[in-house]
Design a protein around this motif. Sequence first.
Motif, PDB file in Angstrom:
ATOM      1  N   SER A  71      50.430  38.029 -19.057  1.00  0.00           N
ATOM      2  CA  SER A  71      51.984  38.617 -18.985  1.00  0.00           C
ATOM      3  C   SER A  71      52.506  38.174 -17.892  1.00  0.00           C
ATOM      4  CB  SER A  71      51.690  40.057 -18.519  1.00  0.00           C
ATOM      5  OG  SER A  71      50.916  40.507 -17.746  1.00  0.00           O
ATOM      6  N   ASP A  72      51.637  37.323 -16.970  1.00  0.00           N
ATOM      7  CA  ASP A  72      52.476  36.643 -15.585  1.00  0.00           C
ATOM      8  C   ASP A  72      51.559  35.663 -15.194  1.00  0.00           C
ATOM      9  OD1 ASP A  72      54.354  36.122 -13.682  1.00  0.00           O
ATOM     10  OD2 ASP A  72      53.741  37.485 -12.311  1.00  0.00           O
ATOM     11  N   GLN A  73      51.993  34.608 -14.601  1.00  0.00           N
ATOM     12  CA  GLN A  73      51.230  33.537 -14.135  1.00  0.00           C
ATOM     13  C   GLN A  73      52.083  32.568 -13.012  1.00  0.00           C
ATOM     14  OE1 GLN A  73      49.613  30.751 -17.262  1.00  0.00           O
ATOM     15  NE2 GLN A  73      51.671  30.671 -18.225  1.00  0.00           N
ATOM     16  N   GLY A  74      51.327  31.952 -12.401  1.00  0.00           N
ATOM     17  CA  GLY A  74      51.919  31.164 -11.267  1.00  0.00           C
ATOM     18  C   GLY A  74      50.852  30.532 -10.230  1.00  0.00           C
ATOM     19  N   VAL A  75      51.534  30.473  -8.924  1.00  0.00           N
ATOM     20  CA  VAL A  75      50.665  29.955  -7.982  1.00  0.00           C
ATOM     21  C   VAL A  75      50.552  30.722  -6.800  1.00  0.00           C
ATOM     22  CG1 VAL A  75      51.063  27.419  -8.597  1.00  0.00           C
ATOM     23  CG2 VAL A  75      52.670  28.678  -7.083  1.00  0.00           C
ATOM     24  N   TRP A  76      49.384  30.832  -6.132  1.00  0.00           N
ATOM     25  CA  TRP A  76      49.292  31.589  -4.750  1.00  0.00           C
ATOM     26  C   TRP A  76      48.785  30.744  -3.531  1.00  0.00           C
ATOM     27  CZ3 TRP A  76      44.767  31.973  -2.555  1.00  0.00           C
ATOM     28  CH2 TRP A  76      43.615  31.614  -2.891  1.00  0.00           C
ATOM     29  N   THR A  77      49.062  31.681  -2.636  1.00  0.00           N
ATOM     30  CA  THR A  77      48.483  30.860  -1.307  1.00  0.00           C
ATOM     31  C   THR A  77      48.326  32.081  -0.285  1.00  0.00           C
ATOM     32  OG1 THR A  77      49.025  29.046   0.363  1.00  0.00           O
ATOM     33  CG2 THR A  77      50.778  30.185  -0.086  1.00  0.00           C
ATOM     34  N   LEU A  78      47.474  31.676   0.893  1.00  0.00           N
ATOM     35  CA  LEU A  78      47.415  32.644   1.654  1.00  0.00           C
ATOM     36  C   LEU A  78      48.255  32.083   3.091  1.00  0.00           C
ATOM     37  CD1 LEU A  78      43.584  33.515   1.313  1.00  0.00           C
ATOM     38  CD2 LEU A  78      45.601  34.927   0.747  1.00  0.00           C
ATOM     39  N   ILE A  79      48.787  32.913   3.873  1.00  0.00           N
ATOM     40  CA  ILE A  79      49.451  32.497   5.050  1.00  0.00           C
ATOM     41  C   ILE A  79      49.170  33.480   6.223  1.00  0.00           C
ATOM     42  CG2 ILE A  79      51.367  31.231   3.682  1.00  0.00           C
ATOM     43  CD1 ILE A  79      53.141  33.570   4.393  1.00  0.00           C
ATOM     44  N   ASN A  80      49.602  32.971   7.324  1.00  0.00           N
ATOM     45  CA  ASN A  80      49.397  33.622   8.555  1.00  0.00           C
ATOM     46  C   ASN A  80      48.313  34.206   8.908  1.00  0.00           C
ATOM     47  OD1 ASN A  80      52.316  33.608   8.879  1.00  0.00           O
ATOM     48  ND2 ASN A  80      52.844  35.751   8.876  1.00  0.00           N
ATOM     49  N   ASN A  81      47.146  33.208   9.039  1.00  0.00           N
ATOM     50  CA  ASN A  81      45.847  33.367   9.186  1.00  0.00           C
ATOM     51  C   ASN A  81      45.083  34.259   8.148  1.00  0.00           C
ATOM     52  OD1 ASN A  81      43.581  32.748  10.633  1.00  0.00           O
ATOM     53  ND2 ASN A  81      43.880  34.603  12.058  1.00  0.00           N
ATOM     54  N   ASN A  82      45.437  34.088   6.889  1.00  0.00           N
ATOM     55  CA  ASN A  82      45.002  34.927   5.701  1.00  0.00           C
ATOM     56  C   ASN A  82      45.311  36.309   5.533  1.00  0.00           C
ATOM     57  OD1 ASN A  82      43.605  32.495   4.805  1.00  0.00           O
ATOM     58  ND2 ASN A  82      41.779  32.978   5.872  1.00  0.00           N
ATOM     59  N   SER A  83      46.482  36.866   6.265  1.00  0.00           N
ATOM     60  CA  SER A  83      46.752  38.170   6.404  1.00  0.00           C
ATOM     61  C   SER A  83      47.878  38.277   5.406  1.00  0.00           C
ATOM     62  CB  SER A  83      47.470  38.396   7.952  1.00  0.00           C
ATOM     63  OG  SER A  83      48.606  37.669   8.169  1.00  0.00           O
ATOM     64  N   LYS A  84      48.337  37.502   4.651  1.00  0.00           N
ATOM     65  CA  LYS A  84      49.592  37.577   3.695  1.00  0.00           C
ATOM     66  C   LYS A  84      49.133  36.693   2.631  1.00  0.00           C
ATOM     67  CE  LYS A  84      53.154  38.659   7.148  1.00  0.00           C
ATOM     68  NZ  LYS A  84      53.595  39.841   6.448  1.00  0.00           N
ATOM     69  N   LEU A  85      49.397  37.163   1.253  1.00  0.00           N
ATOM     70  CA  LEU A  85      49.495  36.497   0.027  1.00  0.00           C
ATOM     71  C   LEU A  85      50.665  36.214  -0.429  1.00  0.00           C
ATOM     72  CD1 LEU A  85      47.803  35.882  -2.350  1.00  0.00           C
ATOM     73  CD2 LEU A  85      48.103  38.012  -3.225  1.00  0.00           C
ATOM     74  N   VAL A  86      51.054  34.864  -0.862  1.00  0.00           N
ATOM     75  CA  VAL A  86      52.314  34.704  -1.369  1.00  0.00           C
ATOM     76  C   VAL A  86      51.882  34.042  -2.811  1.00  0.00           C
ATOM     77  CG1 VAL A  86      54.280  32.929  -1.119  1.00  0.00           C
ATOM     78  CG2 VAL A  86      52.987  33.822   0.829  1.00  0.00           C
ATOM     79  N   ILE A  87      52.757  34.805  -3.782  1.00  0.00           N
ATOM     80  CA  ILE A  87      52.943  34.437  -5.079  1.00  0.00           C
ATOM     81  C   ILE A  87      54.102  33.863  -5.610  1.00  0.00           C
ATOM     82  CG2 ILE A  87      50.684  35.857  -5.661  1.00  0.00           C
ATOM     83  CD1 ILE A  87      53.044  37.705  -7.122  1.00  0.00           C
ATOM     84  N   VAL A  88      54.177  32.614  -6.380  1.00  0.00           N
ATOM     85  CA  VAL A  88      55.298  32.391  -6.973  1.00  0.00           C
ATOM     86  C   VAL A  88      55.027  32.426  -8.382  1.00  0.00           C
ATOM     87  CG1 VAL A  88      57.034  30.583  -6.990  1.00  0.00           C
ATOM     88  CG2 VAL A  88      56.174  31.215  -4.827  1.00  0.00           C
ATOM     89  N   SER A  89      55.856  33.174  -9.428  1.00  0.00           N
ATOM     90  CA  SER A  89      55.474  33.040 -10.830  1.00  0.00           C
ATOM     91  C   SER A  89      56.249  31.964 -11.390  1.00  0.00           C
ATOM     92  CB  SER A  89      55.786  34.198 -11.618  1.00  0.00           C
ATOM     93  OG  SER A  89      57.236  34.474 -11.584  1.00  0.00           O
TER      94      SER A  89
END
Length: 151
Positions: A94-112
Amino acid sequence: MKKLLILCAGIALFSACKKDEKDNKSASEHLTAAKWMVESGSLRMQGPGVDTTENLFEGAEACDMDDVWSYTSDFKYTISEGATKCDPSNPDVSDQGVWTLINNNSKLVIVSTDGYADTADINVLNGSTFQISSKEVDDDYTYTYSIKFKH
């Protein structure tokens, strides 16, 4: 009496060793170690005269609650239908994309792949629990979403 003290000291030492064991996995390793399923979620709305919290998944069908969230070590994610589909004609993913961790692994960023992007705070990420939250501000209101995942 001496044997009892030695036994107690041995138990205390063994317990202390157990407590000192550290989880040496990185946040990325925890995120990618296994597939995740939603356990619970809430939405808190705050504004002038309003401070309410709602269960995001109250009344959700089992076919929605068994969806599988996967994060891979090559920084891709997918949200797939679980064991049951609400509509047999729905695609498996139903959804896919890329992810990364930022701010010393305190935040998850996803871009579908369809261009949607979001950044969430990581509240808990360990071998069994993954919990994120995200805030949106709209005029005088703040909406805080929180989702807890399990293996």
